[in-house]
Design a protein around this motif. Structure first.
Motif, PDB file in Angstrom:
ATOM      1  N   GLY A  77       0.709  -1.299   0.022  1.00 51.13           N
ATOM      2  CA  GLY A  77      -0.069  -0.029  -0.030  1.00 51.13           C
ATOM      3  C   GLY A  77       0.736   1.174  -0.086  1.00 51.13           C
ATOM      4  N   LEU A  78       2.268   0.923  -0.055  1.00 55.02           N
ATOM      5  CA  LEU A  78       3.182   2.269  -0.133  1.00 55.02           C
ATOM      6  C   LEU A  78       2.702   3.146  -1.362  1.00 55.02           C
ATOM      7  CD1 LEU A  78       5.467   2.411   2.073  1.00 55.02           C
ATOM      8  CD2 LEU A  78       6.857   1.527  -0.012  1.00 55.02           C
ATOM      9  N   ARG A  79       2.805   4.150  -1.342  1.00 48.62           N
ATOM     10  CA  ARG A  79       2.571   5.257  -2.363  1.00 48.62           C
ATOM     11  C   ARG A  79       4.218   5.736  -3.063  1.00 48.62           C
ATOM     12  NH1 ARG A  79       0.604  10.318   0.415  1.00 48.62           N
ATOM     13  NH2 ARG A  79       2.360   9.816   1.558  1.00 48.62           N
ATOM     14  N   VAL A  80       3.852   6.247  -4.156  1.00 52.25           N
ATOM     15  CA  VAL A  80       5.318   6.355  -4.889  1.00 52.25           C
ATOM     16  C   VAL A  80       5.697   7.482  -4.419  1.00 52.25           C
ATOM     17  CG1 VAL A  80       5.895   7.826  -7.091  1.00 52.25           C
ATOM     18  CG2 VAL A  80       4.358   6.026  -7.360  1.00 52.25           C
ATOM     19  N   ALA A  81       5.074   8.327  -3.543  1.00 45.92           N
ATOM     20  CA  ALA A  81       5.794   9.441  -2.689  1.00 45.92           C
ATOM     21  C   ALA A  81       6.512   8.771  -1.534  1.00 45.92           C
ATOM     22  CB  ALA A  81       4.696  10.395  -2.236  1.00 45.92           C
ATOM     23  N   ASP A  82       6.130   7.860  -1.010  1.00 48.54           N
ATOM     24  CA  ASP A  82       6.797   7.305   0.074  1.00 48.54           C
ATOM     25  C   ASP A  82       7.969   6.544  -0.292  1.00 48.54           C
ATOM     26  OD1 ASP A  82       4.553   7.753   1.864  1.00 48.54           O
ATOM     27  OD2 ASP A  82       3.401   6.038   1.139  1.00 48.54           O
ATOM     28  N   LEU A  83       7.855   5.630  -1.457  1.00 47.88           N
ATOM     29  CA  LEU A  83       9.149   5.220  -2.033  1.00 47.88           C
ATOM     30  C   LEU A  83      10.140   6.302  -2.336  1.00 47.88           C
ATOM     31  CD1 LEU A  83       7.832   2.488  -4.484  1.00 47.88           C
ATOM     32  CD2 LEU A  83       9.587   2.214  -2.693  1.00 47.88           C
ATOM     33  N   LEU A  84       9.821   7.257  -2.895  1.00 49.65           N
ATOM     34  CA  LEU A  84      10.771   8.596  -3.060  1.00 49.65           C
ATOM     35  C   LEU A  84      11.455   8.804  -1.808  1.00 49.65           C
ATOM     36  CD1 LEU A  84       8.865  10.582  -5.565  1.00 49.65           C
ATOM     37  CD2 LEU A  84      10.559   8.883  -6.019  1.00 49.65           C
ATOM     38  N   ASP A  85      10.763   8.855  -0.835  1.00 52.37           N
ATOM     39  CA  ASP A  85      11.131   9.307   0.478  1.00 52.37           C
ATOM     40  C   ASP A  85      12.248   8.378   0.947  1.00 52.37           C
ATOM     41  OD1 ASP A  85      10.932  11.566   2.060  1.00 52.37           O
ATOM     42  OD2 ASP A  85      10.105  10.361   3.646  1.00 52.37           O
ATOM     43  N   LEU A  87      13.971   5.887  -0.863  1.00 51.16           N
ATOM     44  CA  LEU A  87      14.856   5.581  -1.598  1.00 51.16           C
ATOM     45  C   LEU A  87      15.816   6.776  -2.003  1.00 51.16           C
ATOM     46  CD1 LEU A  87      13.406   3.518  -4.043  1.00 51.16           C
ATOM     47  CD2 LEU A  87      14.587   2.607  -2.152  1.00 51.16           C
ATOM     48  N   LYS A  88      15.228   7.870  -1.717  1.00 51.27           N
ATOM     49  CA  LYS A  88      15.985   9.301  -2.097  1.00 51.27           C
ATOM     50  C   LYS A  88      16.386   9.284  -3.448  1.00 51.27           C
ATOM     51  CE  LYS A  88      15.881  10.563   2.476  1.00 51.27           C
ATOM     52  NZ  LYS A  88      14.737  11.295   2.949  1.00 51.27           N
ATOM     53  N   ILE A  89      15.624   8.868  -4.216  1.00 53.09           N
ATOM     54  CA  ILE A  89      15.885   9.156  -5.822  1.00 53.09           C
ATOM     55  C   ILE A  89      14.854  10.181  -6.249  1.00 53.09           C
ATOM     56  CG2 ILE A  89      17.420   6.859  -5.939  1.00 53.09           C
ATOM     57  CD1 ILE A  89      14.646   5.787  -6.983  1.00 53.09           C
ATOM     58  N   THR A  90      15.138  10.253  -7.487  1.00 50.56           N
ATOM     59  CA  THR A  90      14.091  11.149  -8.174  1.00 50.56           C
ATOM     60  C   THR A  90      12.698  10.409  -8.714  1.00 50.56           C
ATOM     61  OG1 THR A  90      15.309  11.130 -10.310  1.00 50.56           O
ATOM     62  CG2 THR A  90      15.641  12.852  -8.869  1.00 50.56           C
ATOM     63  N   LYS A  91      11.904  11.227  -8.980  1.00 49.58           N
ATOM     64  CA  LYS A  91      10.508  10.353  -9.519  1.00 49.58           C
ATOM     65  C   LYS A  91      10.985   9.832 -10.817  1.00 49.58           C
ATOM     66  CE  LYS A  91       7.977  13.750 -10.732  1.00 49.58           C
ATOM     67  NZ  LYS A  91       6.733  14.846 -11.088  1.00 49.58           N
ATOM     68  N   GLN A  92      11.718  10.630 -11.663  1.00 54.96           N
ATOM     69  CA  GLN A  92      12.092   9.880 -12.836  1.00 54.96           C
ATOM     70  C   GLN A  92      12.847   8.534 -12.850  1.00 54.96           C
ATOM     71  OE1 GLN A  92      12.386  12.962 -11.875  1.00 54.96           O
ATOM     72  NE2 GLN A  92      12.144  14.693 -13.352  1.00 54.96           N
ATOM     73  N   SER A  93      13.942   8.582 -11.813  1.00 59.40           N
ATOM     74  CA  SER A  93      14.627   7.387 -11.680  1.00 59.40           C
ATOM     75  C   SER A  93      13.891   6.321 -11.048  1.00 59.40           C
ATOM     76  CB  SER A  93      15.559   7.404 -10.621  1.00 59.40           C
ATOM     77  OG  SER A  93      17.073   7.966 -11.340  1.00 59.40           O
ATOM     78  N   LEU A  94      12.783   6.592 -10.368  1.00 60.38           N
ATOM     79  CA  LEU A  94      12.074   5.506  -9.763  1.00 60.38           C
ATOM     80  C   LEU A  94      10.883   5.070 -10.628  1.00 60.38           C
ATOM     81  CD1 LEU A  94      10.637   3.748  -7.981  1.00 60.38           C
ATOM     82  CD2 LEU A  94       9.276   5.793  -6.974  1.00 60.38           C
TER      83      LEU A  94
END
Lengths: 190, 190
Positions: A77-85, A87-94
DNA sequence: CTAATTATGTCAGTCATGTTGACTTATTTT
DNA sequence: AAAATAAGTCAACATGACTGACATAATTAG
């Protein structure tokens, strides 16, 4: 095997790793000993991350896929924003990596119930299976190392690693760890 | 002080997520607790390696340069082959980075005395200065974390990290550590 | 209700760092 | 003299980061 250095016998340190403390040859937190700790962290992480590589290669995935798959599997149920937080990578990378995981049927997306902009992420059965396969050798490595390192090692290393994390991130880590419900989590509660 | 992260048992988090602790079968360490340790390692390493990035950027260098510079600075006279063994990368990968460090006057090469095929590597004064600048925040982070983690933490974490390294590499690590640059490190004389 | 904000996605280009494979040069070892 | 070793190099390619700009849909604020 190429010998780096000619002298082979160092009985005081070869069998089990002994610290300067144990040999009584140095101050308890000497510079040299600290640098060795840093280097040990490098070596440990080097070998630790190499474990899943063979398995990932079977699927044409890399370590970035592993990270995403792991956290989604672990915290459904993790959101994209959570993952970015995390992993500390950019949205485009993810995005690239995540898309490949979705396309290959490892991860599914569902619009959030209360906020339909969100894409909640979940592993599929296949994804779950792969995530488990990937973490298995890493767990084995950790368990073995803990067993060899004394009863205190779990508790102590947990503390140390936690304290090595930026203190600004401590709350996020604890929040992640305590994430037991999938529906409305992720919002910053006051 | 901080009894952070002390939860031994966590309630299940999702029906979709089947972990072993949901079955009620907890081994002494606990699967969940092991996974958290793995995640803490990820977070700790993430933040730990981010420390020198700002400094490196000033010079147009990356983490690969940092690694090379660190080991050459720490173990002067290292050969290319030694570095390859430490970093576990290919000669071609190392070459690019090493060349940039040599070209920018951070590292010097000297033919080996007894074997002139070898290129012994040494940091220049500039290189040494940069290496010290780079390790400084990492040392500070470690020292702080050790202080917060109890008296045992240095010894225990040293053991744990060592035991996490592939055992096939243990000898190489010990050999490296015993490679004394006699002046700065008060190392165990036999 | 409209406007701003938020969550996510996407296009396009670049950079850093890793890989494989083949080959060269100098030197040492056999 | 031949083989092995240490190092360097050329070329092509993969992965996973980055920046910047912009698009879409949904929610929140004024």
């Amino acid at each position: 095997m190429t010998d780096i250095i000619s002298h082979n016998n160092r009985p005081s340190r070869s069998a089990a790793m002994q610290t300067d403390d144990e040999t009584g040859k140095n101050d308890s937190a000497g510079i040299s000993s600290l640098v060795e700790l840093i280097e040990l962290l490098f070596f440990a992480y080097r070998d630790f991350t190499s474990d899943p590589d063979t398995i990932l290669a079977e699927f044409g995935f890399g370590r970035a896929h592993h990270r995403v798959l792991h956290f989604v599997n672990r915290y459904p149920g993790l959101r994209v924003a959570d993952l970015l937080d995390i992993l500390k990578i950019t949205k485009q990378s993810l995005a690239r990596v995540l898309k490949q995981l979705v396309d290959s049927g490892m991860i599914e997306q569902q619009p959030g119930r209360s906020d339909r902009r969100e894409r909640r992420l979940f592993t599929t059965k296949r994804g779950r299976k792969l995530a488990e396969r990937l973490i298995e050798p890493q767990m084995a490595r950790i368990v073995r190392a803990l067993e060899l390192s004394g009863d205190e090692s779990h508790k102590v290393s947990r503390k140390l690693l936690y304290n090595m994390i930026n203190s600004t991130e401590h709350e996020a880590v604890m929040k992640l760890f305590s994430r037991t419900h999938a529906k409305t989590s992720g919002k910053r509660p006051e």
